[in-house]
Scaffold this motif. Structure first.
Motif, PDB file in Angstrom:
ATOM      1  N   MET A  25      34.491  30.650  47.564  1.00  0.00           N
ATOM      2  CA  MET A  25      35.595  31.576  47.339  1.00  0.00           C
ATOM      3  C   MET A  25      36.607  31.520  48.466  1.00  0.00           C
ATOM      4  SD  MET A  25      33.782  34.876  45.520  1.00  0.00           S
ATOM      5  CE  MET A  25      35.363  35.632  45.166  1.00  0.00           C
ATOM      6  N   ASP A  26      36.114  31.380  49.694  1.00  0.00           N
ATOM      7  CA  ASP A  26      37.039  31.252  50.824  1.00  0.00           C
ATOM      8  C   ASP A  26      37.884  29.987  50.700  1.00  0.00           C
ATOM      9  OD1 ASP A  26      36.104  33.599  51.903  1.00  0.00           O
ATOM     10  OD2 ASP A  26      34.717  32.624  53.309  1.00  0.00           O
ATOM     11  N   SER A  27      37.285  28.911  50.181  1.00  0.00           N
ATOM     12  CA  SER A  27      38.024  27.659  50.043  1.00  0.00           C
ATOM     13  C   SER A  27      39.101  27.734  48.970  1.00  0.00           C
ATOM     14  CB  SER A  27      37.056  26.521  49.713  1.00  0.00           C
ATOM     15  OG  SER A  27      36.560  26.628  48.389  1.00  0.00           O
ATOM     16  N   LEU A  28      38.943  28.682  48.060  1.00  0.00           N
ATOM     17  CA  LEU A  28      39.941  28.835  46.995  1.00  0.00           C
ATOM     18  C   LEU A  28      41.158  29.616  47.459  1.00  0.00           C
ATOM     19  CD1 LEU A  28      37.548  29.615  43.990  1.00  0.00           C
ATOM     20  CD2 LEU A  28      38.817  27.499  44.369  1.00  0.00           C
ATOM     21  N   GLY A  29      41.038  30.358  48.534  1.00  0.00           N
ATOM     22  CA  GLY A  29      42.173  31.089  49.084  1.00  0.00           C
ATOM     23  C   GLY A  29      42.756  32.091  48.120  1.00  0.00           C
ATOM     24  N   ASP A  30      44.090  32.071  47.952  1.00  0.00           N
ATOM     25  CA  ASP A  30      44.759  33.064  47.116  1.00  0.00           C
ATOM     26  C   ASP A  30      44.613  32.782  45.623  1.00  0.00           C
ATOM     27  OD1 ASP A  30      46.386  30.874  46.839  1.00  0.00           O
ATOM     28  OD2 ASP A  30      48.165  31.799  47.746  1.00  0.00           O
ATOM     29  N   ARG A  31      43.859  31.740  45.269  1.00  0.00           N
ATOM     30  CA  ARG A  31      43.594  31.494  43.842  1.00  0.00           C
ATOM     31  C   ARG A  31      42.489  32.414  43.304  1.00  0.00           C
ATOM     32  NH1 ARG A  31      42.377  25.277  43.592  1.00  0.00           N
ATOM     33  NH2 ARG A  31      42.163  25.715  41.352  1.00  0.00           N
ATOM     34  N   VAL A  32      41.825  33.145  44.179  1.00  0.00           N
ATOM     35  CA  VAL A  32      40.798  34.095  43.748  1.00  0.00           C
ATOM     36  C   VAL A  32      41.473  35.350  43.202  1.00  0.00           C
ATOM     37  CG1 VAL A  32      38.893  35.565  44.495  1.00  0.00           C
ATOM     38  CG2 VAL A  32      39.097  33.231  45.381  1.00  0.00           C
ATOM     39  N   ASP A  33      41.111  35.726  42.004  1.00  0.00           N
ATOM     40  CA  ASP A  33      41.672  36.923  41.367  1.00  0.00           C
ATOM     41  C   ASP A  33      41.309  38.173  42.179  1.00  0.00           C
ATOM     42  OD1 ASP A  33      42.822  38.133  38.717  1.00  0.00           O
ATOM     43  OD2 ASP A  33      40.971  39.239  39.090  1.00  0.00           O
TER      44      ASP A  33
END
Length: 921
Positions: free
Chosen positions: A514-522
């Motif tokens: 989730m951290d690697s997804l950054g602001d792509r996390v809803d």
């Protein structure tokens, strides 16, 4: 169908029962059950005549196959003429009708909420004139409407409303389990059948009469319709020639009879009949949306002359004489004729999203993006109104009509996603497989579906986590071909798997991804992560984030509502969201997101447990167990048993609790379902505490988390704070107890949730070496506003306080506190704890149970309402907490005041305190 009232033969017993039904002084409901065409409609006509002669208002409706999947279509028919009267209802009930009939975009209400609104509307109408509701062909009633009708039918006693429902005995229906009284309608005995035949066809020759009697088998409609067919009506065949029916069912025979008449009509008239049949003409005033009137047939005089249509005396519209005629019209039409008729009907219903989409979907063969988009919109509408099963069908059809592979794949993925939430896992698998070309890599939708299957059916958290994590990793590297909601679905299912695993290694991997997804996390996914993972370390501020997310509840899908409610559970603020769950759960477990409905039932049970509504919690748990078992959902079945086992432990049903614990542990531990193994340990802890075995309780508690720390990602670590501290104190492990209580304070648990604040202060009080510090902490705990919502924990803190007071300040000081604890335990049904509290009372010099004598004046509900009112809550707030109307709360308080000898709310706290219940709010 032509009325048989004037020629009712052989129905004396049934007519007598129906006359008694109509003359009964109170409202009631009754089901007429019989085979197809046995004369149920004629009996409804008979009852309508009786009602009219007694000055009843008669409202008729009929189920129709064309609308069996449209949520609330049948209810709209039944209430259509009464809806103008809803202006006389309060705003809440008016809003309920606006929502279910599509006039307001909000979350669909529960069966109970809608049923109560319907009852109020019927009562309002019946106040001016007694009311009779007649529902024909109930087997075709949509599931949502049938549930509400059953709810209403069971509650008509005391009103001036009667409901009569006709259903076929050879077709299953939602009324089969409605628990309404039934009146069977059998085929006519031979003598009565002969009388009816001779009355309506007096000049039949002996051979024709014999053939008709043999073929009709006592069915009234067949007795009326077959003679013309047998008597040379079929292309000149004579009565001596065999009918050629063989073993064909009776309804098929009658369809053949009607088919001859239909085929002789001019083509334009047949087209008109087809449009009417496909739109359910003759079944009432329209579908589930207010503007949704059905197609109006015109210029069909030849069909009237052929005995196929009648004129509705109320509206003047042409209607089919019998549902079988509608069926026959459709079966005789060619596929092209049906498609053309559906296309015209789509234009008629251009303002009704769901009905228009249904007709559009049936009107074409080749891909069409406009139609596919319309179906997608209809699926979204159905999902929000508790029709997830219908949404799966519409999305599947939308995929078939998509013009590009990308759109087709997206819609199949959406269909599979909703099917997974609707507990249709086999269907979900088929959908994703149909979208996988040979040799292609697995799609994101397939990953989500496979994870649901592995999790729900097998509890295989490890394999499911690996599978989904790999899918996210792949999507993270190449996101160009997948929309954002696909990534969100993967993330959310990974969070659910991680929650059930309760494993620090898996949670670490989840958080890294989730951290690697950054602001792509809803933003909602971020809430789930912080709430579901480890509230000790991430729970601060979650309550406010959940509250902000729920502010837009009308825009949320049912699974989003349940996920946010799970987050609220972890921070102990579930009670304020229980109304949302109760409004949704009944819809979802019937025709909607069934798996989501299972989670909602778990959450409702948890809130009932916390609030001390243990009998209700038991009923909710048993309902959830039946649902999860019937759907083969092993994970949710054991999850439900876990909560039932925890309830049994709290009640002191130790043998039952330990049996549940053993079954749960044997299933969950080998699979690595840490969420459930932690609850198994919590059951062991609670059961041991209930019977006073503090050593066993301590050993179970430290299996969850060691004293002085809170195990990472162990959701029961903070929940069992008071258990560990209390067990440690009673086994002489004071140092471990103090270290654990202080660790809770140092971790800031009071700021995470109201329950954690309550038990942290209680733990600090139990372990305080200084008497002043102990008293300060006990006072802080017992005065905490959360006490009203967590009566079991508050009673335990009071019991510990009373014991300490008896040793430090003497029996007299201890008695009032012990009385409050004892009363709470008895009210809850916590047998072991109540016995311990009574023993402490006896040690303080109080006679056994004498201290609770004041309670006989008040019922449990009256006591609870008085306590909440004493805490400062308004009638509306009390009603929301106890799921009562403000008017009911006011009525209870009106009775409570004289019993306690007070005249105002301000005096309640003192009055309750004097009687020994003060402050137990």
């Amino acid at each position: 169908m032509e009325s048989l009232v004037s020629t009712m033969v052989g129905r004396d017993d049934v007519q007598g029962e129906l006359s008694a039904f109509m003359t009964a002084t109170e409202g009631q409901a009754l089901i007429l059950r019989g085979e197809t065409e046995v004369g149920k409609s004629a009996l409804l006509d008979h009852v309508a005549g009786l009602a009219a002669s007694e000055n009843h208002r008669v409202i008729r409706a009929a189920g129709v196959e064309a609308e069996a999947e449209l949520p609330f279509a049948g209810l709209h028919q039944l209430l259509y003429s009464l809806l103008p009267r809803s202006a006389g209802l309060d705003e809440g009930h008016r809003a309920v009708f606006d929502v279910v009939f599509g006039l307001r975009d909000c979350k669909a209400p529960s069966v109970m909420t809608l049923g109560i609104a319907v009852l109020d509307l019927l009562s309002l109408a019946a106040a001016e004139q007694p009311l009779l509701l007649l529902l024909d062909d109930g087997q075709w009633m949509d599931a949502s409407s049938a549930e509400v009708c059953g709810f209403v039918g069971r509650r008509l006693t005391g009103s001036s409303v009667k409901m009569l429902i006709a259903v076929r005995s050879d077709v299953g229906s939602r009324f089969d389990t409605s628990a309404l009284p039934e009146l069977p309608v059998a085929a006519l005995p031979e003598r009565a059948a002969g009388q009816l035949l001779d009355l309506r066809h007096p000049r039949l020759d002996t051979q024709t009469r014999r053939i008709v009697m043999e073929q009709a088998m006592g069915n009234p409609l067949a007795l009326l319709e077959l003679p013309a067919y047998v008597n040379g009506g079929h292309h000149g065949r004579t009565a001596e020639e065999p009918l050629g029916f063989g073993d064909v069912p009776l309804s098929r025979r009658l369809q053949h009879v009607y088919g001859i008449r239909i085929e002789r009509l001019p083509a334009p008239v047949r087209d008109e009949l087809l449009r009417g049949a496909l739109d359910g003409v003759g079944a009432g005033p329209g579908g589930n949306h207010a503007p949704g009137a059905r197609y109006r047939m015109r210029e069909a005089d030849e069909a009237v002359a052929a005995g196929l249509l009648d004129t509705d005396p109320a509206t003047g519209d042409l209607v089919f004489r019998h549902p079988l005629i509608r069926t026959t019209v459709v079966r005789l039409a060619t596929p092209n004729q049906r498609r053309a008729a559906h296309a015209e009907l789509a234009g008629v219903h251009r303002h009704d999203v769901e009905r228009r989409a249904r007709h559009l979907a049936a009107s074409i063969v080749d891909p069409d993006e406009e139609v596919a988009a319309a179906l997608e919109a209809a699926a979204d509408s159905a999902t929000r109104r508790g029709g997830a099963i219908a949404a799966v069908a519409w999305l599947t059809r939308a995929a078939e009509l998509s013009e590009t592979p990308a759109d087709r794949s997206r819609r199949l993925g959406d269909a599979a996603f909703i099917a997974g939430h609707a507990a249709l896992l086999d269907q979900a698998r088929k959908l994703v497989r149909s979208d996988l070309p040979p040799g292609a890599s697995e799609s994101a939708a397939a990953v989500v579906t496979s994870a649901y299957v592995a999790l729900y059916e097998d509890g295989d958290v490890r394999a499911a986590h690996r599978h989904v994590a790999a899918g996210i990793e792949s999507l993270r590297k190449d996101s160009a071909h997948e929309p954002a909601d696909v990534l969100t679905r993967l993330v959310n299912v990974l969070l659910a798997i991680s929650q059930y695993a309760g494993d620090s290694v898996l949670w670490d991997r989840t958080e890294q991804l989730m951290d690697s997804l950054g602001d792509r996390v809803d933003t909602r996914s971020a809430i789930y992560r912080d709430a579901w993972s480890d509230v000790v370390r991430h729970g601060a501020g979650v309550h406010e984030r959940v509250e902000r997310a729920f502010a837009g509840v009308s825009e949320l899908e049912p699974w989003d509502v349940s996920r946010l409610a799970v987050a609220a559970y972890h921070v102990d603020t579930l009670s304020q969201y229980r109304p949302y769950l109760q409004r949704a759960v009944d819809l979802e477990v019937e025709t909607g997101a069934v798996a989501t409905g299972m989670t909602m039932l778990h959450l409702i049970m948890l809130d009932q447990l916390a609030a001390g509504e243990w009998d209700d919690a038991e009923r909710t748990g048993q309902r959830a167990l039946e649902l999860t078992t019937s759907h083969g959902n092993a994970l949710f079945t054991h999850h439900t048993r876990a909560y039932l086992g925890l309830l049994a432990a709290m009640r002191g049903q130790v043998e039952r609790a330990r049996e549940s614990q053993a079954v749960l542990d044997a299933w969950a531990r080998p699979r690595g379902v840490g969420f459930l193994t932690q609850i198994a340990d919590a059951i062991g802890t609670a059961a041991a505490l209930s019977e006073g075995d503090y050593e066993a309780a301590y050993l179970y508690a430290i299996g969850i988390t060691p004293p002085g720390s809170f195990e990472r990602y162990a959701h029961q670590a903070s929940r069992t704070l008071l258990d560990l501290v209390e067990a440690a104190v009673h086994t002489g492990r004071l140092e471990q107890a103090r270290r654990h209580a202080q660790a809770a304070s140092d971790a800031g648990l009071p700021g995470v949730s109201p329950r954690l604040a309550l038990i942290t202060y209680g733990a600090l009080a139990m372990t305080a070496a200084d008497e002043k510090e102990a008293e300060d902490m006990y006072a802080r705990a017992e005065a905490h506003p959360a006490g009203a919502g967590f009566p079991f924990e508050l009673a335990r803190i009071r019991l510990a306080h009373g014991v300490r007071l008896r040793h430090t300040r003497g029996p007299k000081a201890a008695r009032p506190v012990l009385v409050r604890a004892a009363e709470s335990f008895e009210r809850l049904g916590a047998r072991g704890w109540a016995e311990r509290a009574q023993a402490e009372l006896r040690s303080s010099g109080a006679p056994a149970r004498a201290s609770l004598s004041y309670l006989t004046a008040l019922t449990w509900q009256e006591r609870r309402i008085a306590e909440l009112a004493a805490s400062g809550l308004t009638n509306k707030e009390i009603g929301a907490r106890m799921h009562l109307s403000p008017r009911t709360v006011s009525s209870h308080l009106y009775r409570v005041f004289p019993k306690l000898g007070v005249t105002s709310r301000a005096a309640l706290r003192d009055a309750l305190g004097k009687t020994g219940a003060g402050g137990d709010v």
